[in-house]
Design a protein around this motif. Sequence first.
Motif, PDB file in Angstrom:
ATOM      1  N   SER A  18     -45.741  35.736  19.556  1.00  0.00           N
ATOM      2  CA  SER A  18     -46.402  35.248  18.353  1.00  0.00           C
ATOM      3  C   SER A  18     -47.793  35.870  18.262  1.00  0.00           C
ATOM      4  N   MET A  47     -52.308  38.377  22.948  1.00  0.00           N
ATOM      5  CA  MET A  47     -52.942  38.491  24.267  1.00  0.00           C
ATOM      6  C   MET A  47     -52.211  39.359  25.288  1.00  0.00           C
ATOM      7  N   GLU A  48     -51.126  40.027  24.913  1.00  0.00           N
ATOM      8  CA  GLU A  48     -50.362  40.762  25.931  1.00  0.00           C
ATOM      9  C   GLU A  48     -50.042  42.215  25.585  1.00  0.00           C
ATOM     10  N   ARG A  80     -41.720  43.455  23.714  1.00  0.00           N
ATOM     11  CA  ARG A  80     -42.304  42.115  23.744  1.00  0.00           C
ATOM     12  C   ARG A  80     -42.010  41.433  22.410  1.00  0.00           C
TER      13      ARG A  80
HETATM   14  C1  R1P Z   1     -51.349  31.844  22.765  1.00  0.00           C
HETATM   15  O1  R1P Z   1     -50.983  30.664  22.123  1.00  0.00           O
HETATM   16  C2  R1P Z   1     -50.161  32.655  23.190  1.00  0.00           C
HETATM   17  O2  R1P Z   1     -49.322  32.949  22.056  1.00  0.00           O
HETATM   18  C3  R1P Z   1     -49.176  34.357  21.885  1.00  0.00           C
HETATM   19  C4  R1P Z   1     -50.409  34.907  22.572  1.00  0.00           C
HETATM   20  O3  R1P Z   1     -50.304  36.278  22.852  1.00  0.00           O
HETATM   21  C5  R1P Z   1     -50.585  34.017  23.758  1.00  0.00           C
HETATM   22  O4  R1P Z   1     -49.766  34.378  24.821  1.00  0.00           O
HETATM   23  O5  R1P Z   1     -48.016  34.903  22.421  1.00  0.00           O
HETATM   24  P1  R1P Z   1     -46.690  34.119  22.897  1.00  0.00           P
HETATM   25  O6  R1P Z   1     -46.185  33.380  21.717  1.00  0.00           O
HETATM   26  O7  R1P Z   1     -45.718  35.157  23.328  1.00  0.00           O
HETATM   27  O8  R1P Z   1     -47.088  33.243  24.052  1.00  0.00           O
END
Ligand code: R1P
Length: 335
Positions: free
Chosen positions: A109, A226-227, A106
């Motif tokens: 951010s 968040m992931e 992954r």
């Molecule tokens: C939130 O703004 C999002 O940004 C971060 C968080 O995990 C959430 O998905 O990841 P991404 O930049 O990959 O989306």
Amino acid sequence: MRDTITDANFPKTADGRVYHLGIKDGEVANRIVTVGSISRAQDIAKHFDSSPKPFSLQSERGFLTITGRYRGVPVSIVCIGMGGPNVDFFIREVRECVRGDLLIIRLGSCGCLTDLPVGSLILPKASIAVTRNLDFDFANGDHWRTPYRLSKPVSADLDLLMAQLKGALESARPVAAPNPIVTNAVNASTDSFYSSQGRQTSFQDYNSGLIDHLKETIPDITSLEMETYWIFHLAASWKGLSTPSPASNFPLATSPVLPSHSSPHPQGVDFSNDVHKPLIKAAAVQMVFASRRSQDFITPQQVSELEAWSGGAVLEALRAMNVPHNRLHPNEGSV
Ligand code: R1P
């Protein structure tokens, strides 16, 4: 018009396309970069070889899969949007379309809880989940329950992380880019960008002490996003059970050889007791966009530079992972 779906347990179209990602067997590679935004996916895809022309499919539900070759090696980039539920769609549906090992990185951010500057890169060795306790009485307060739950940690795949990712990022570091790369870090994946990340909004979230609680409770806690936890959790817990569908009459594996391409069902073999069973290996590169300590936020220019650097390095790390031929999909990336 929508396609007819054939199986309510694991819904697919008649030609084998999974319900939410829209892909089928052969359209996704064993090596995968997953990101949250379409533009990040498209920018990473610019590193792909021009021939054969990359395959690209955006599903009705907004998942984007781009499969191409990076220096001759099949790789997919899958944009999943945000949050744990989308990770669940991604991992389970991709797993259904690919035989052999899955290598997933992954590139996302994050917010940072320590004094690392924005633009730093965090390669977490492990992740925990921080989730809102829905039994807590958020309307009236609650003396009996805790408003947020912290899970046990789950580890990244250390081969991917230490043997490949860190080196690839260091080698591709742009001249004069001082950004720290941190590996001794634990991540927390949350079920909200707001409440379970300790942000103060007009909602009564009982979260003003949450970040201090995390720092006191979780050694090396460094990032919030968040992931990652859900990717690591599903990767670590997958045991290769056959999917109970009409096709699961397919016989159990008796040899270490992966099922031939003529298998009617990619996962129609029970590998749970097989030492040669396919694996899901996962790691993450987290770009610090927000410092929760200084309140700094990254500039658009810094984002472009960081994504260009880390996107290329993630592809290089996936390419360099040595995977025996019999652990790969027989026709991976052939689309
Ligand atoms: C939130 O703004 C999002 O940004 C971060 C968080 O995990 C959430 O998905 O990841 P991404 O930049 O990959 O989306």
